[in-house]
Design a protein around this motif. Structure first.
Motif, mmCIF file in Angstrom:
data_model
loop_
_atom_site.group_PDB
_atom_site.id
_atom_site.type_symbol
_atom_site.label_atom_id
_atom_site.label_comp_id
_atom_site.label_asym_id
_atom_site.label_seq_id
_atom_site.Cartn_x
_atom_site.Cartn_y
_atom_site.Cartn_z
ATOM 1 N N PRO A 74 37.285 43.882 55.182
ATOM 2 C CA PRO A 74 37.817 42.234 54.520
ATOM 3 C C PRO A 74 38.167 42.495 53.181
ATOM 4 N N GLY A 75 38.716 41.437 52.798
ATOM 5 C CA GLY A 75 39.081 41.291 51.165
ATOM 6 C C GLY A 75 40.273 41.876 50.847
ATOM 7 N N GLY A 76 41.067 42.539 51.921
ATOM 8 C CA GLY A 76 42.224 43.034 51.296
ATOM 9 C C GLY A 76 43.200 42.235 50.320
ATOM 10 N N GLU A 77 43.150 41.042 50.543
ATOM 11 C CA GLU A 77 44.337 40.080 49.795
ATOM 12 C C GLU A 77 43.707 40.025 48.541
ATOM 13 N N PHE A 78 42.192 39.973 48.286
ATOM 14 C CA PHE A 78 41.556 39.819 46.891
ATOM 15 C C PHE A 78 41.942 41.264 46.092
ATOM 16 N N ARG A 79 41.871 42.371 46.973
ATOM 17 C CA ARG A 79 42.244 43.303 46.138
ATOM 18 C C ARG A 79 43.568 43.674 45.483
ATOM 19 N N GLU A 80 44.453 42.969 46.470
ATOM 20 C CA GLU A 80 46.025 43.039 46.461
ATOM 21 C C GLU A 80 46.271 42.278 45.041
ATOM 22 N N ALA A 81 45.653 40.900 45.139
ATOM 23 C CA ALA A 81 45.542 39.887 44.030
ATOM 24 C C ALA A 81 45.149 40.660 42.634
ATOM 25 N N PHE A 82 43.950 41.373 42.703
ATOM 26 C CA PHE A 82 43.491 42.115 41.566
ATOM 27 C C PHE A 82 44.566 42.930 40.932
ATOM 28 N N LYS A 83 45.001 44.041 41.697
ATOM 29 C CA LYS A 83 45.966 44.890 41.409
ATOM 30 C C LYS A 83 47.438 44.231 40.933
ATOM 31 N N GLU A 84 47.573 43.380 41.536
ATOM 32 C CA GLU A 84 48.890 42.801 41.040
ATOM 33 C C GLU A 84 48.805 42.051 39.660
ATOM 34 N N ALA A 85 47.588 41.339 39.484
ATOM 35 C CA ALA A 85 47.506 40.569 38.266
ATOM 36 C C ALA A 85 47.369 41.665 37.044
ATOM 37 N N SER A 86 46.986 42.825 37.260
ATOM 38 C CA SER A 86 46.880 43.768 36.238
ATOM 39 C C SER A 86 48.345 44.287 35.668
ATOM 40 N N LYS A 87 49.331 43.871 36.530
ATOM 41 C CA LYS A 87 50.652 44.254 36.224
ATOM 42 C C LYS A 87 51.344 43.056 35.325
ATOM 43 N N VAL A 88 50.771 42.150 35.581
ATOM 44 C CA VAL A 88 51.552 40.848 34.753
ATOM 45 C C VAL A 88 50.934 40.592 33.258
ATOM 46 N N PRO A 89 51.721 40.698 32.279
ATOM 47 C CA PRO A 89 51.252 40.641 30.777
ATOM 48 C C PRO A 89 50.312 39.277 30.589
ATOM 49 N N PHE A 90 49.342 39.422 29.870
ATOM 50 C CA PHE A 90 48.452 38.423 29.668
ATOM 51 C C PHE A 90 48.020 37.740 30.852
ATOM 52 N N CYS A 91 47.546 38.118 31.898
ATOM 53 C CA CYS A 91 47.479 37.561 33.203
ATOM 54 C C CYS A 91 45.887 37.673 33.160
ATOM 55 N N LYS A 92 45.077 36.444 33.357
ATOM 56 C CA LYS A 92 43.516 36.547 33.323
ATOM 57 C C LYS A 92 43.392 36.476 34.892
ATOM 58 N N PHE A 93 42.075 36.946 35.058
ATOM 59 C CA PHE A 93 41.655 36.999 36.712
ATOM 60 C C PHE A 93 40.204 36.386 36.713
ATOM 61 N N HIS A 94 40.144 35.380 37.249
ATOM 62 C CA HIS A 94 38.776 34.473 37.508
ATOM 63 C C HIS A 94 38.451 34.631 38.968
ATOM 64 N N LEU A 95 37.044 34.570 39.063
ATOM 65 C CA LEU A 95 36.542 34.390 40.241
ATOM 66 C C LEU A 95 36.092 33.001 40.508
ATOM 67 N N GLY A 96 36.535 32.482 41.793
ATOM 68 C CA GLY A 96 36.725 30.846 41.918
ATOM 69 C C GLY A 96 35.547 30.270 42.921
ATOM 70 N N ASP A 97 34.733 31.170 43.558
ATOM 71 C CA ASP A 97 33.899 30.808 44.709
ATOM 72 C C ASP A 97 32.405 30.228 43.907
ATOM 73 N N ARG A 98 31.829 29.526 44.794
ATOM 74 C CA ARG A 98 30.328 29.242 44.397
ATOM 75 C C ARG A 98 29.349 30.609 44.862
ATOM 76 N N PRO A 99 28.464 30.688 43.726
ATOM 77 C CA PRO A 99 27.751 31.727 44.081
ATOM 78 C C PRO A 99 26.990 31.725 45.701
ATOM 79 N N ILE A 100 27.039 32.862 46.270
ATOM 80 C CA ILE A 100 26.516 33.120 47.559
ATOM 81 C C ILE A 100 24.820 32.400 47.700
ATOM 82 N N PRO A 101 24.316 32.902 46.879
ATOM 83 C CA PRO A 101 22.674 32.147 46.978
ATOM 84 C C PRO A 101 22.615 30.855 46.795
#
Length: 377
Positions: free
Chosen positions: A167-194
């Motif tokens: 699971p989560g392949g799309e999130f890993r791809e997003a993480f890798k692609e974001a690292s290739k974009v200049p000045f691109c920030k990566f945010h976690l957007g979901d509510r904490p599981i607990p």
């Protein structure tokens, strides 16, 4: 703690877990340039390169929904199926087309480890539900919430087993692609599981918890990759969950609707205008609209669209309600059942061990000698 409240994310909480792209691009851009090039000039060069890559009319997949903020910032929400190769391609294509300033994914800090783990490790981890995982879930969320989390992990493990895909392949791809974009920030957007699980458990009566757990325990229908792709309009994992929790409206509210609100809030926080760097304090401030890519399960897209233009207050959905009477009773019942089962197991094992020892020839000989030597009245 009764009435425990998870604080909503402050400005600092929405900071990226990685600031990527710039360090990789600077050397290439600056090669051959004068050594006295200022930081502002370097930033402007990188920004110009990024804007050249950014398409005015991007050619986006059908799974992308475009939202516009009041200040003109644009948010491209990619609706994904969590076990889909096509979804991974959609994420890569969208990020390359729009060259975002921020990428937001449907993950929280408790699941961020999946971004850097390799596929084979994740596949093995997803299939295994160990006692250690159960203990960790119980410590993190409490007995009932921990057990519910493990049951939901069982659903995910069932899909993983059937498809042979982590699971989560799309999130890993997003993480890798974001690292290739200049000045691109990566945010976690979901509510904490607990918070999600504690609120979900609090919304159910004792018998509803039993009924839901029963359904999750005996989930074994076969799933094919074609089933996943047919569910592109509604994510497979979320669809399976929706079928099981459909008769529990309060559970659907806490697991789906409340997270729609939270995801919308985080996307709006990410879509703030960007302030460009200045050569000096005397230079006037200049802000430009930002471009954001959100990567979420397809089932959350309608809720995000619905909430996009409404006033949002996430304080309420971050509060963990105090345990109800039925919750206390259910926890006591689980503990009593566990202790009773443990006690009976020890008693049964003791009896079996005693019978086994006494059946040995050496033990029978010793007993016979003891009875002979013992004085009779």
């Amino acid at each position: 703690m009764e009435g425990e409240e998870e604080q909503p994310p402050r400005e600092a909480d929405t900071e990226p877990i990685v600031m990527s792209g710039a360090s990789e691009v600077v050397p290439r851009v600056l090669s051959g340039e004068p050594q006295n090039l200022s930081d502002v000039d370097a930033f402007n060069l990188l920004l110009e390169m990024k804007l050249k890559r950014r398409r005015e009319r991007p050619n986006l997949p059908r799974t992308v929904t475009e939202l516009v903020a009041e200040d003109g910032s644009r948010v491209y929400v990619v609706g994904t199926a969590h076990f889909s190769d096509d979804s991974k391609k959609d994420v890569v294509r969208t990020i390359r087309e729009v060259q975002p300033d921020v990428v937001v994914v449907e993950l929280c800090q408790y699941r961020v480890s999946m971004l850097k783990m390799d596929e084979s490790t994740l596949l093995r981890e997803a299939k295994e539900i160990s006692l250690e995982k159960l203990q960790q879930a119980v410590r993190q969320n409490g007995v009932m919430s921990g057990l519910m989390q493990m049951l939901l992990l069982k659903v995910s493990a069932h899909i993983t087993e059937q498809l042979g895909m982590a699971p989560g392949g799309e999130f890993r791809e997003a993480f890798k692609e974001a690292s290739k974009v200049p000045f691109c920030k990566f945010h976690l957007g979901d509510r904490p599981i607990p918070v999600t699980f504690k609120r979900a458990i609090a919304a159910l009566s004792f018998w509803q918890k039993v009924k839901l757990a029963w359904g999750l325990c005996f989930l074994s229908d076969p799933i094919s990759k074609d089933d996943v792709e047919r569910c592109k309009q509604k994510d497979l994992l979320e669809q399976m969950m929706a079928e099981m929790i459909g008769e529990f409206p309060d559970l659907h509210r806490t697991i789906v609707s409340e997270r729609d609100v939270y995801l919308t809030y985080m996307l709006r926080q990410a879509a703030r205008r960007l302030e460009l760097p200045r050569s000096s304090d005397a230079e006037p401030r200049k802000c430009v609209p930002s471009v954001v890519v959100g990567v979420v399960g397809m089932g959350h897209v309608p809720g995000i669209e619905k909430n996009w233009t409404t006033d949002l207050n996430i304080q309420e959905i971050m509060t963990v309600p105090p345990p109800s009477i039925s919750g206390r009773v259910s926890r006591l019942a689980v503990k009593a059942a566990f202790l009773g089962l443990l006690g009976y197991s020890l008693y049964w094992m003791g009896r079996r061990a005693t019978s086994l020892v006494l059946s040995l020839p050496a033990a029978q000989y010793c007993l016979q000698r003891a009875s002979t030597a013992w004085p009779h009245k």
